[in-house]
Design a protein around this motif. Structure first.
Motif, PDB file in Angstrom:
ATOM      1  N   LEU A  20     -28.931 -14.800 -21.057  1.00  0.00           N
ATOM      2  CA  LEU A  20     -28.430 -14.187 -19.814  1.00  0.00           C
ATOM      3  C   LEU A  20     -28.935 -14.900 -18.563  1.00  0.00           C
ATOM      4  N   THR A  21     -29.147 -16.212 -18.674  1.00  0.00           N
ATOM      5  CA  THR A  21     -29.621 -16.985 -17.522  1.00  0.00           C
ATOM      6  C   THR A  21     -28.515 -17.800 -16.855  1.00  0.00           C
ATOM      7  N   ARG A  22     -27.357 -17.927 -17.497  1.00  0.00           N
ATOM      8  CA  ARG A  22     -26.229 -18.651 -16.908  1.00  0.00           C
ATOM      9  C   ARG A  22     -25.213 -17.622 -16.414  1.00  0.00           C
ATOM     10  N   LEU A  23     -24.828 -17.733 -15.147  1.00  0.00           N
ATOM     11  CA  LEU A  23     -24.048 -16.695 -14.470  1.00  0.00           C
ATOM     12  C   LEU A  23     -22.697 -16.416 -15.126  1.00  0.00           C
ATOM     13  N   VAL A  24     -21.847 -17.418 -15.280  1.00  0.00           N
ATOM     14  CA  VAL A  24     -20.492 -17.168 -15.760  1.00  0.00           C
ATOM     15  C   VAL A  24     -20.484 -16.599 -17.182  1.00  0.00           C
ATOM     16  N   PRO A  25     -21.186 -17.205 -18.140  1.00  0.00           N
ATOM     17  CA  PRO A  25     -21.190 -16.582 -19.475  1.00  0.00           C
ATOM     18  C   PRO A  25     -21.795 -15.175 -19.467  1.00  0.00           C
ATOM     19  N   THR A  26     -22.767 -14.930 -18.591  1.00  0.00           N
ATOM     20  CA  THR A  26     -23.359 -13.595 -18.503  1.00  0.00           C
ATOM     21  C   THR A  26     -22.348 -12.584 -17.986  1.00  0.00           C
ATOM     22  N   LEU A  27     -21.571 -12.954 -16.974  1.00  0.00           N
ATOM     23  CA  LEU A  27     -20.538 -12.064 -16.452  1.00  0.00           C
ATOM     24  C   LEU A  27     -19.450 -11.803 -17.493  1.00  0.00           C
ATOM     25  N   VAL A  28     -19.060 -12.851 -18.223  1.00  0.00           N
ATOM     26  CA  VAL A  28     -18.069 -12.693 -19.290  1.00  0.00           C
ATOM     27  C   VAL A  28     -18.626 -11.770 -20.364  1.00  0.00           C
ATOM     28  N   VAL A  75     -15.549 -12.176 -28.131  1.00  0.00           N
ATOM     29  CA  VAL A  75     -15.720 -12.788 -26.809  1.00  0.00           C
ATOM     30  C   VAL A  75     -17.139 -12.555 -26.304  1.00  0.00           C
ATOM     31  N   TRP A  76     -17.623 -11.306 -26.393  1.00  0.00           N
ATOM     32  CA  TRP A  76     -18.954 -11.062 -25.850  1.00  0.00           C
ATOM     33  C   TRP A  76     -20.044 -11.729 -26.683  1.00  0.00           C
ATOM     34  N   ALA A  77     -19.853 -11.812 -27.993  1.00  0.00           N
ATOM     35  CA  ALA A  77     -20.851 -12.478 -28.829  1.00  0.00           C
ATOM     36  C   ALA A  77     -20.937 -13.964 -28.487  1.00  0.00           C
ATOM     37  N   THR A  78     -19.783 -14.589 -28.305  1.00  0.00           N
ATOM     38  CA  THR A  78     -19.755 -16.005 -27.947  1.00  0.00           C
ATOM     39  C   THR A  78     -20.337 -16.216 -26.557  1.00  0.00           C
ATOM     40  N   ALA A  79     -19.964 -15.358 -25.610  1.00  0.00           N
ATOM     41  CA  ALA A  79     -20.495 -15.471 -24.250  1.00  0.00           C
ATOM     42  C   ALA A  79     -22.008 -15.261 -24.228  1.00  0.00           C
ATOM     43  N   LEU A  80     -22.491 -14.316 -25.025  1.00  0.00           N
ATOM     44  CA  LEU A  80     -23.931 -14.079 -25.087  1.00  0.00           C
ATOM     45  C   LEU A  80     -24.658 -15.323 -25.575  1.00  0.00           C
ATOM     46  N   SER A  81     -24.095 -15.963 -26.571  1.00  0.00           N
ATOM     47  CA  SER A  81     -24.692 -17.197 -27.080  1.00  0.00           C
ATOM     48  C   SER A  81     -24.718 -18.283 -26.013  1.00  0.00           C
ATOM     49  N   ARG A  82     -23.653 -18.387 -25.268  1.00  0.00           N
ATOM     50  CA  ARG A  82     -23.548 -19.435 -24.237  1.00  0.00           C
ATOM     51  C   ARG A  82     -24.292 -19.100 -22.952  1.00  0.00           C
ATOM     52  N   SER A  83     -24.737 -17.855 -22.819  1.00  0.00           N
ATOM     53  CA  SER A  83     -25.430 -17.449 -21.590  1.00  0.00           C
ATOM     54  C   SER A  83     -26.882 -17.916 -21.552  1.00  0.00           C
ATOM     55  N   GLU A  84     -27.372 -18.425 -22.674  1.00  0.00           N
ATOM     56  CA  GLU A  84     -28.759 -18.891 -22.772  1.00  0.00           C
ATOM     57  C   GLU A  84     -29.734 -17.804 -22.315  1.00  0.00           C
ATOM     58  N   PHE A 124     -20.846  -9.281 -20.075  1.00  0.00           N
ATOM     59  CA  PHE A 124     -20.843  -7.873 -19.665  1.00  0.00           C
ATOM     60  C   PHE A 124     -19.430  -7.302 -19.578  1.00  0.00           C
ATOM     61  N   ALA A 125     -18.478  -8.081 -19.074  1.00  0.00           N
ATOM     62  CA  ALA A 125     -17.094  -7.601 -18.976  1.00  0.00           C
ATOM     63  C   ALA A 125     -16.495  -7.377 -20.361  1.00  0.00           C
ATOM     64  N   ALA A 126     -16.705  -8.329 -21.258  1.00  0.00           N
ATOM     65  CA  ALA A 126     -16.148  -8.205 -22.611  1.00  0.00           C
ATOM     66  C   ALA A 126     -16.845  -7.091 -23.392  1.00  0.00           C
ATOM     67  N   PHE A 179     -18.200  -4.339 -22.135  1.00  0.00           N
ATOM     68  CA  PHE A 179     -17.688  -3.078 -21.601  1.00  0.00           C
ATOM     69  C   PHE A 179     -16.297  -2.774 -22.166  1.00  0.00           C
ATOM     70  N   THR A 180     -15.434  -3.790 -22.174  1.00  0.00           N
ATOM     71  CA  THR A 180     -14.075  -3.625 -22.688  1.00  0.00           C
ATOM     72  C   THR A 180     -14.091  -3.300 -24.183  1.00  0.00           C
ATOM     73  N   SER A 181     -14.910  -4.029 -24.924  1.00  0.00           N
ATOM     74  CA  SER A 181     -15.000  -3.831 -26.363  1.00  0.00           C
ATOM     75  C   SER A 181     -15.511  -2.435 -26.721  1.00  0.00           C
ATOM     76  N   MET A 182     -16.586  -2.030 -26.080  1.00  0.00           N
ATOM     77  CA  MET A 182     -17.155  -0.710 -26.366  1.00  0.00           C
ATOM     78  C   MET A 182     -16.222   0.414 -25.916  1.00  0.00           C
ATOM     79  N   GLY A 183     -15.580   0.223 -24.778  1.00  0.00           N
ATOM     80  CA  GLY A 183     -14.640   1.231 -24.292  1.00  0.00           C
ATOM     81  C   GLY A 183     -13.466   1.413 -25.242  1.00  0.00           C
TER      82      GLY A 183
END
Length: 110
Positions: free
Chosen positions: A31-39, A20-29, A41-43, A45-49
């Motif tokens: 880290l310039t697009r808000l929603v993919p960037t938030l996804v 999830v975070w890898a895909t969101a990072l790709s879609r965040s361009e 960071f959340a994913a 954090f969850t993954s590393m935890g």
């Protein structure tokens, strides 16, 4: 035994969140697009935890390999399923081999 079983389930779930975070990072361009960037960071954090929790019971070499393989394979399968990456028999066989090799680590743990 129950603690180890739960650790393995959490490790696999954490690997899915890695995808999830890898895909969101790709879609965040970058880290310039808000929603993919938030996804992202959340994913992340969850993954590393989850990885940190699982490594209390699972050896780090095996745990990290499984976490990475689950994340990489899931990311690649998702990219192929959504048309972002090409589908080929060779890619599918190599991903299957990756997962099989990492599963072998669990068996070799003894």
């Amino acid at each position: 035994m129950e603690g180890a079983y739960m650790s393995w389930l959490i490790l696999i779930g954490s690997g899915l969140f890695e995808a999830v975070w890898a895909t969101a990072l790709s879609r965040s361009e970058g880290l310039t697009r808000l929603v993919p960037t938030l996804v992202f960071f959340a994913a992340c954090f969850t993954s590393m935890g989850g990885l940190a929790y699982a490594l209390r019971e699972i050896p780090v070499g095996t745990g990290y390999a499984v976490w990475t393989a689950v994340g990489a394979a899931t990311t690649a399968v998702w990219a192929m399923a959504t048309g972002a990456e090409p589908v080929s028999l060779v890619r599918i066989l190599l991903l299957t081999g990756l997962v099989a090799c990492v599963a072998g680590l669990k068996l070799a743990e003894g």
